[in-house]
Write a protein that holds these residues in place. Structure first.
Motif, PDB file in Angstrom:
ATOM      1  N   ALA A   1       0.969  -1.360   0.430  1.00 38.31           N
ATOM      2  CA  ALA A   1       0.269  -0.309   0.204  1.00 38.31           C
ATOM      3  C   ALA A   1       1.224   1.582  -0.174  1.00 38.31           C
ATOM      4  CB  ALA A   1      -0.700   0.107   1.241  1.00 38.31           C
ATOM      5  N   GLY A   2       1.859   1.390   0.557  1.00 38.26           N
ATOM      6  CA  GLY A   2       2.907   2.466   0.662  1.00 38.26           C
ATOM      7  C   GLY A   2       3.314   2.211  -0.423  1.00 38.26           C
ATOM      8  N   ALA A   3       4.024   1.793  -1.453  1.00 37.57           N
ATOM      9  CA  ALA A   3       4.456   1.419  -3.011  1.00 37.57           C
ATOM     10  C   ALA A   3       3.205   2.454  -4.010  1.00 37.57           C
ATOM     11  CB  ALA A   3       5.081   0.244  -3.196  1.00 37.57           C
ATOM     12  N   ALA A   4       2.407   1.787  -3.656  1.00 35.67           N
ATOM     13  CA  ALA A   4       0.933   1.750  -4.283  1.00 35.67           C
ATOM     14  C   ALA A   4       1.227   3.902  -4.059  1.00 35.67           C
ATOM     15  CB  ALA A   4      -0.078   1.637  -3.790  1.00 35.67           C
ATOM     16  N   MET A   5       0.641   4.303  -2.717  1.00 29.90           N
ATOM     17  CA  MET A   5       0.610   5.476  -3.014  1.00 29.90           C
ATOM     18  C   MET A   5       1.780   6.431  -2.849  1.00 29.90           C
ATOM     19  SD  MET A   5      -2.432   6.039  -0.496  1.00 29.90           S
ATOM     20  CE  MET A   5      -2.224   7.340  -0.377  1.00 29.90           C
ATOM     21  N   GLY A   6       2.938   6.193  -2.918  1.00 25.32           N
ATOM     22  CA  GLY A   6       3.899   6.810  -3.515  1.00 25.32           C
ATOM     23  C   GLY A   6       4.052   6.286  -4.560  1.00 25.32           C
ATOM     24  N   LEU A   7       4.103   5.553  -4.886  1.00 26.34           N
ATOM     25  CA  LEU A   7       3.895   5.469  -6.490  1.00 26.34           C
ATOM     26  C   LEU A   7       2.680   6.822  -7.679  1.00 26.34           C
ATOM     27  CD1 LEU A   7       4.818   3.763  -9.258  1.00 26.34           C
ATOM     28  CD2 LEU A   7       2.879   2.947  -9.409  1.00 26.34           C
ATOM     29  N   THR A   8       1.521   7.290  -6.714  1.00 29.13           N
ATOM     30  CA  THR A   8       0.561   8.464  -7.354  1.00 29.13           C
ATOM     31  C   THR A   8       1.878   9.792  -7.786  1.00 29.13           C
ATOM     32  OG1 THR A   8       0.991   9.523  -5.253  1.00 29.13           O
ATOM     33  CG2 THR A   8      -1.215   7.980  -5.969  1.00 29.13           C
ATOM     34  N   PRO A   9       1.326  10.296  -9.114  1.00 30.92           N
ATOM     35  CA  PRO A   9       1.682  11.852  -8.999  1.00 30.92           C
ATOM     36  C   PRO A   9       2.411  12.581  -7.799  1.00 30.92           C
ATOM     37  CG  PRO A   9       1.128  10.830 -11.387  1.00 30.92           C
ATOM     38  CD  PRO A   9       0.306   9.252  -9.594  1.00 30.92           C
ATOM     39  N   GLY A  10       3.431  12.757  -7.938  1.00 33.01           N
ATOM     40  CA  GLY A  10       2.917  13.983  -6.831  1.00 33.01           C
ATOM     41  C   GLY A  10       4.038  13.628  -6.021  1.00 33.01           C
ATOM     42  N   CYS A  11       3.987  14.265  -4.889  1.00 30.33           N
ATOM     43  CA  CYS A  11       3.906  13.837  -3.381  1.00 30.33           C
ATOM     44  C   CYS A  11       2.978  13.849  -2.485  1.00 30.33           C
ATOM     45  CB  CYS A  11       4.980  15.270  -2.949  1.00 30.33           C
ATOM     46  SG  CYS A  11       6.715  15.211  -3.658  1.00 30.33           S
ATOM     47  N   GLY A  12       1.761  14.321  -2.743  1.00 33.03           N
ATOM     48  CA  GLY A  12       0.824  13.892  -1.898  1.00 33.03           C
ATOM     49  C   GLY A  12       0.488  12.322  -1.624  1.00 33.03           C
ATOM     50  N   GLY A  13       0.643  11.008  -2.030  1.00 30.81           N
ATOM     51  CA  GLY A  13       0.113   9.954  -1.678  1.00 30.81           C
ATOM     52  C   GLY A  13       1.410   9.866  -0.553  1.00 30.81           C
TER      53      GLY A  13
ATOM     54  N   THR B   1       8.503   6.725  -3.854  1.00 30.23           N
ATOM     55  CA  THR B   1       7.633   8.611  -4.411  1.00 30.23           C
ATOM     56  C   THR B   1       7.979   8.872  -5.858  1.00 30.23           C
ATOM     57  OG1 THR B   1       7.754   8.971  -1.994  1.00 30.23           O
ATOM     58  CG2 THR B   1       8.018  10.307  -3.385  1.00 30.23           C
ATOM     59  N   ALA B   2       7.009   8.877  -7.203  1.00 30.11           N
ATOM     60  CA  ALA B   2       7.504   9.327  -8.175  1.00 30.11           C
ATOM     61  C   ALA B   2       7.436  11.580  -8.247  1.00 30.11           C
ATOM     62  CB  ALA B   2       6.044   9.447  -9.073  1.00 30.11           C
ATOM     63  N   GLY B   3       7.114  11.322  -6.787  1.00 27.21           N
ATOM     64  CA  GLY B   3       7.211  13.281  -7.186  1.00 27.21           C
ATOM     65  C   GLY B   3       7.025  13.895  -7.925  1.00 27.21           C
ATOM     66  N   ASP B   4       7.129  15.574  -7.950  1.00 25.88           N
ATOM     67  CA  ASP B   4       6.518  16.411  -9.173  1.00 25.88           C
ATOM     68  C   ASP B   4       6.603  16.192 -10.111  1.00 25.88           C
ATOM     69  OD1 ASP B   4       4.331  17.309  -7.230  1.00 25.88           O
ATOM     70  OD2 ASP B   4       5.853  19.242  -6.881  1.00 25.88           O
ATOM     71  N   SER B   5       8.565  15.264 -10.145  1.00 28.40           N
ATOM     72  CA  SER B   5       8.848  15.126 -11.570  1.00 28.40           C
ATOM     73  C   SER B   5       8.290  13.720 -12.496  1.00 28.40           C
ATOM     74  CB  SER B   5      10.300  14.834 -11.224  1.00 28.40           C
ATOM     75  OG  SER B   5      10.681  13.573  -9.855  1.00 28.40           O
ATOM     76  N   ALA B   6       7.390  13.706 -12.247  1.00 29.93           N
ATOM     77  CA  ALA B   6       6.692  12.389 -12.699  1.00 29.93           C
ATOM     78  C   ALA B   6       5.611  12.979 -13.718  1.00 29.93           C
ATOM     79  CB  ALA B   6       6.164  11.900 -11.295  1.00 29.93           C
ATOM     80  N   PHE B   7       5.302  14.532 -12.985  1.00 26.35           N
ATOM     81  CA  PHE B   7       4.493  15.003 -13.676  1.00 26.35           C
ATOM     82  C   PHE B   7       5.284  15.635 -15.834  1.00 26.35           C
ATOM     83  CE2 PHE B   7       2.314  16.189 -10.292  1.00 26.35           C
ATOM     84  CZ  PHE B   7       1.309  15.603 -10.459  1.00 26.35           C
TER      85      PHE B   7
END
Length: 401
Positions: free
Chosen positions: A55-67, A92-98
């Protein structure tokens, strides 16, 4: 001078239409889910211990840092494990993912897919075996003289999981006092409304642009696609700068990079999404200008340097990920989109970077935050170097246009 001015205007335009519009939609959707569920989604995640690293990995994968940010208070409260923290930060994809999703979507799928798999494996391994977490924690304590409980990893049983923290106020989002001004308050509200109009228009233009194969769009003003592309892009970026530097103090969302557990209403979700996106817009523009002006003014062949660096490129990408925050990662993503660094470096950075998610943990447990950073960097080095050796540098992989 004419060339420098053209680069500036094109960067102001392209950053908003190609990146910011997609950021706005993603952040708003995540915020609305939190609003509709009243934070219940996060509570349910904490109740399933065996699924926490996943679940933590899935939350981190959401684009941006919110998850990723919303997972840190759960660790501090003692409801998720340290392995879950590491899994979240690795994914964590972070904002760079966008930036990558907009300019190199194929590369994004592979890079963040690899990071997601690495996150799950690392999280479960740490929770099950500890893998020397206690020793790293002891080493960090010799460097860091601050008084901190060190989290679960300091207890002598690194796989024991979470720890209790009596007061987690430091992790709560705090807007601070909202300023009132007879001029700037109504101006900020108007700018916020106009910003969303520009965001919707930019999204339509951005989707059309991508479906057309990301062609070159001339700088012009008029009723044509290129004219609207230019006007909407410049307007959106200008409003983003106003909201980030001025308007956020009058709209009730003065802090950025801090996820909200819930929202009192849809308006709060809209304001939060606009503030977060404005922050990304500022950094994306900085990334574009840094690269473009660096090439023009210094005559630096970034691609040549990266090619000559060989295995140092993914190592550098992993080390850049050690820097908290999304700014440096956005710069690196922008440089990758220009074809100047290899895919191995992008992937290493995707694994290593923690984005803004590390800040809430740093605020209350610095040792745990530093140790977590160490444990996100180690797999980044192995995977980045491994990709480079197996498949080569792969410059420009997945970049549109």
């Amino acid at each position: 001078m004419a060339e420098l001015a053209e680069i500036f205007v094109a960067s102001v335009r392209d950053g908003y239409v190609q990146v910011s519009a997609f950021v706005a939609v993603t952040v708003l959707l995540f915020s609305l889910v939190q609003y509709r569920t009243g934070g219940a989604l996060i509570e349910r995640l904490s109740e399933n211990e065996r699924l926490q690293p996943l679940a933590g990995a899935a939350m981190g994968l959401t684009p941006g840092c919110g998850g990723a940010i919303v997972m840190m208070p759960l660790y501090v409260r003692g409801t998720v494990s340290f392995g879950t923290v590491v899994a979240t930060l690795i994914a964590t994809a972070g904002d760079s993912a966008f930036v990558i999703l907009a300019l190199a979507p194929k590369a994004a799928v592979y890079a963040y897919g690899i990071a997601f798999g690495t996150a799950i494996v690392s999280g479960y391994v740490i929770d099950r075996f500890g893998v020397g977490v206690g020793r790293v924690d002891a080493a960090v304590r010799r460097i860091d003289g601050t008084a901190t409980d060190g989290g679960a990893i300091a207890s002598g049983n690194p796989a024991a999981g979470p720890h209790d923290f009596e007061s987690d106020d430091a992790c709560h989002h705090s807007d601070g006092p909202v300023r009132e001004s007879p001029l700037l308050t109504p101006l900020s509200r108007a700018a916020h409304a106009l910003w969303w109009v520009a965001a919707v228009a930019a999204l339509a233009l951005g989707v059309t642009y991508l479906l057309a194969g990301a062609p070159e769009v001339p700088l012009e003003v008029g009723p044509s696609f290129a004219g609207l592309f230019t006007v909407v892009g410049i307007t959106g970026t200008t409003l983003s700068f106003y909201l980030y530097f001025v308007g956020r103090r009058y709209l009730g969302d003065g802090q950025v990079g801090r996820a909200r557990e819930s929202f009192a209403g849809a308006r709060e979700a809209l304001v939060h999404a606009a503030m977060e996106t404005s922050f990304v817009t500022v950094w994306v523009l900085a990334a574009y200008l840094l690269y473009e002006y660096g090439v023009v003014l210094l005559g630096v062949d970034v691609g040549g340097l990266a090619a000559a660096a060989g295995l140092l490129a993914p190592i550098a990408g992993a080390l850049v990920g050690l820097i908290p925050g999304c700014g440096p990662q956005i710069v690196l993503a922008g440089v990758y989109a220009e074809g100047a660094i290899p895919f191995s470096a992008l992937t290493a950075n995707a694994i290593s970077q923690d984005g803004d998610a590390l800040f809430p943990l740093l605020a209350v447990d610095r040792t745990a935050a530093v140790v977590a950073s160490v444990y996100t960097t180690i797999p980044a080095l192995f995977v980045g170097v491994g990709l480079h050796l197996l498949f080569g540098p792969m410059f420009g992989f997945g970049v549109l246009g």
